[in-house]
Each structure stands twice: as C-alpha cells, then as structure tokens.
Design a protein around this motif. Structure first.
Motif, PDB file in Angstrom:
ATOM      1  N   TYR A 148       0.798  -1.224   0.000  1.00 24.28           N
ATOM      2  CA  TYR A 148       0.000   0.000   0.000  1.00 24.28           C
ATOM      3  C   TYR A 148       0.829   1.272   0.000  1.00 24.28           C
ATOM      4  CZ  TYR A 148      -3.687  -3.276   1.214  1.00 24.28           C
ATOM      5  OH  TYR A 148      -4.560  -4.338   1.196  1.00 24.28           O
ATOM      6  N   HIS A 149       2.113   1.185   0.334  1.00 23.44           N
ATOM      7  CA  HIS A 149       2.892   2.405   0.548  1.00 23.44           C
ATOM      8  C   HIS A 149       4.191   2.490  -0.248  1.00 23.44           C
ATOM      9  CE1 HIS A 149       0.436   3.813   3.973  1.00 23.44           C
ATOM     10  NE2 HIS A 149       0.249   2.531   4.188  1.00 23.44           N
ATOM     11  N   LEU A 157      -2.672   3.753  -1.883  1.00 23.54           N
ATOM     12  CA  LEU A 157      -2.351   4.321  -0.571  1.00 23.54           C
ATOM     13  C   LEU A 157      -3.616   4.711   0.180  1.00 23.54           C
ATOM     14  CD1 LEU A 157      -0.432   5.526   1.554  1.00 23.54           C
ATOM     15  CD2 LEU A 157      -0.275   7.577   0.133  1.00 23.54           C
ATOM     16  N   SER A 158      -4.588   5.267  -0.533  1.00 20.06           N
ATOM     17  CA  SER A 158      -5.812   5.730   0.116  1.00 20.06           C
ATOM     18  C   SER A 158      -6.609   4.591   0.729  1.00 20.06           C
ATOM     19  CB  SER A 158      -6.689   6.488  -0.885  1.00 20.06           C
ATOM     20  OG  SER A 158      -7.070   5.630  -1.951  1.00 20.06           O
ATOM     21  N   ASP A 160      -5.385   2.361   2.750  1.00 19.18           N
ATOM     22  CA  ASP A 160      -4.927   2.112   4.122  1.00 19.18           C
ATOM     23  C   ASP A 160      -5.581   3.151   5.026  1.00 19.18           C
ATOM     24  OD1 ASP A 160      -3.735   1.517   6.485  1.00 19.18           O
ATOM     25  OD2 ASP A 160      -1.676   1.817   5.805  1.00 19.18           O
ATOM     26  N   LEU A 161      -6.830   2.920   5.347  1.00 21.15           N
ATOM     27  CA  LEU A 161      -7.586   3.863   6.159  1.00 21.15           C
ATOM     28  C   LEU A 161      -7.117   3.861   7.607  1.00 21.15           C
ATOM     29  CD1 LEU A 161     -11.130   3.013   4.754  1.00 21.15           C
ATOM     30  CD2 LEU A 161      -9.554   4.787   3.979  1.00 21.15           C
ATOM     31  N   THR A 164      -4.001   6.117   8.178  1.00 22.49           N
ATOM     32  CA  THR A 164      -4.452   7.500   8.034  1.00 22.49           C
ATOM     33  C   THR A 164      -5.231   7.944   9.267  1.00 22.49           C
ATOM     34  OG1 THR A 164      -4.586   7.271   5.629  1.00 22.49           O
ATOM     35  CG2 THR A 164      -5.823   9.080   6.620  1.00 22.49           C
ATOM     36  N   TYR A 165      -6.098   7.062   9.753  1.00 23.37           N
ATOM     37  CA  TYR A 165      -6.900   7.379  10.933  1.00 23.37           C
ATOM     38  C   TYR A 165      -6.018   7.553  12.173  1.00 23.37           C
ATOM     39  CZ  TYR A 165      -9.832   6.647  15.010  1.00 23.37           C
ATOM     40  OH  TYR A 165     -10.422   6.772  16.247  1.00 23.37           O
ATOM     41  N   LYS A 167      -2.879   8.372  12.393  1.00 28.75           N
ATOM     42  CA  LYS A 167      -2.109   9.618  12.283  1.00 28.75           C
ATOM     43  C   LYS A 167      -2.988  10.820  12.601  1.00 28.75           C
ATOM     44  CE  LYS A 167       1.073  12.075   9.199  1.00 28.75           C
ATOM     45  NZ  LYS A 167       1.753  12.035   7.880  1.00 28.75           N
ATOM     46  N   ALA A 168      -4.231  10.802  12.121  1.00 29.57           N
ATOM     47  CA  ALA A 168      -5.146  11.906  12.386  1.00 29.57           C
ATOM     48  C   ALA A 168      -5.518  11.968  13.862  1.00 29.57           C
ATOM     49  CB  ALA A 168      -6.395  11.760  11.530  1.00 29.57           C
ATOM     50  N   GLN A 180       6.361   5.994  10.538  1.00 31.33           N
ATOM     51  CA  GLN A 180       5.602   4.810  10.136  1.00 31.33           C
ATOM     52  C   GLN A 180       6.534   3.759   9.550  1.00 31.33           C
ATOM     53  OE1 GLN A 180       3.012   7.202   7.593  1.00 31.33           O
ATOM     54  NE2 GLN A 180       1.248   6.609   8.823  1.00 31.33           N
TER      55      GLN A 180
END
Length: 211
Positions: A148-149, A157-158, A160-161, A164-165, A167-168, A180
């Motif tokens: 994914y990266h 990449l998008s 891998d929710l 992303t979550y 990190k947010a 990461q």
C-alpha cells in the motif's frame, strides 16, 4: 525518566506475527540504546480495553450531574482513568498492529476512543480542537499482506484507512512527530516474505537507536 508506551494490537496465534516480530526487534534495540528509559507494554489482546458501553455512558452522565454511581459504574470509570493516565504520562508511543480489511483492529480503535478525551488529550477552542500532548512522538508498526505504501502500488495508498486514521487521531492529541514502519507484501509475494520481514527488522533496529 523518559517513558515509552508500546501498544500491541495483535491477537496471539501459533503463526508468528510479522508486526510483533518487528516490534520485538525495535524494543531490544531501544532498550540497548536507552537503558535508562522505562518501557511499558500494553497488550490489548491480553488485557481488554475498557468498554464504551451503556454503563460508561450512564456513569459519565451521573458524574456530570453529581449523582451517585453504582459499584460497576465506579469500576468502569476507574479503568478508563487508569488507561487514560497511562497514555497521557508517556513520552513516546509505539503502536503495533496488522491491517484488518484496510483498517485497524477493533481493539486499537477502542483504545483510541478511550484516550480521546476532551480537556485531557485535546481541548475545544473557538478555532477548533487543539491537542494537549505536545512534544511527544510516536511510531506506527503495521503489517499488511498486500502493498500500500511502496513501489508501483502507491495508487492504493488511500485504501490504508487505518494508518491515516491513527495519524489523524494522534494529530488531534497534538502528537505530530510520527514515524511509520510498514511491513507489506508478504502474502502478495510469499517467495520474498523472509526478506520483507528482515528489511523491516533492519529498519526497526535503526529506529530503536534514534527514536
């Protein structure tokens, strides 16, 4: 004394976990490089995360309006506060998990829910929420069967929710210094699985010295 909190969100199976293997390599390297630091390991599959259920919600409402709590409600809030305080007093964090269907394991999501507490890890302002856990850092170690990266697969990449979550969520707390480490493609490319894990362990060794 610097406190490192490792949050393990991987079930215990007979098949060796790639993310746990790499996390163990990181931990050994970190201990060797930072012998004076305290390392706390919170295994979410050995000790379940306190629930956010009807007991919790009722206890919060009673507490807000100064009403007496039952023993069960007191125990629930005590557990929540114990986990929250442990998280707040750490200086560094390591999150370890496999990817589950493009997201995090439910146990790790629940851990975030327990630590996302207004006026504790963040606060609301006229300009939006502001994190209260500044000057801290985090490392995210995640294993996934696909890619994914890296390489030509960055177009997904998008998907891998989970990363992303996370990190947010940490950004909400004010933790913006985040590294990461992804262990990816072992299922997609089984012939190179050992090499993939070995490369990740090399990265983990380096990070253990500098994190």
């Amino acid at each position: 004394m610097t406190k490192l909190l490792m949050i393990l969100a991987h079930p215990h199976t007979t098949v060796p976990s790639k993310s746990l293997q790499v996390a163990a390599t990181f931990k050994a390297s970190y201990q060797a490089a930072h012998p004076q630091d305290e390392i706390i390991v919170r295994d979410l599959f050995k000790t379940p995360v306190p629930a956010l259920d009807s007991t919790t919600m009722t206890a919060w409402m009673k507490q807000k309006y100064g009403k007496p709590l039952t023993d069960a409600e007191n125990q629930q809030l005590t557990a929540h506060n114990t986990w929250l305080n442990e998280f707040m007093t750490a200086d560094k964090y390591v999150f370890v998990n496999p990817m589950y269907n493009h997201f995090l394991p439910a146990e790790l999501k629940q851990y975030i829910d327990v630590t996302a507490v207004a006026r504790k890890t963040f606060k609301y302002t006229a300009n939006g929420p502001v994190g209260l856990l500044t000057n801290k850092k985090a490392l995210h170690i995640q294993a996934a069967g696909g890619i994914y990266h890296t390489g030509e697969q960055t177009s997904v990449l998008s998907m891998d929710l989970g990363a992303t979550y996370l990190k947010a969520a940490l950004g909400l707390y004010g933790i913006t210094d985040m590294t990461q480490l992804f262990i990816e493609g072992a299922d997609q490319n089984p012939d190179t699985a050992a090499e993939i894990v070995a490369n990740a362990q090399t990265q983990a060794t380096t990070l253990g010295k500098t994190f």
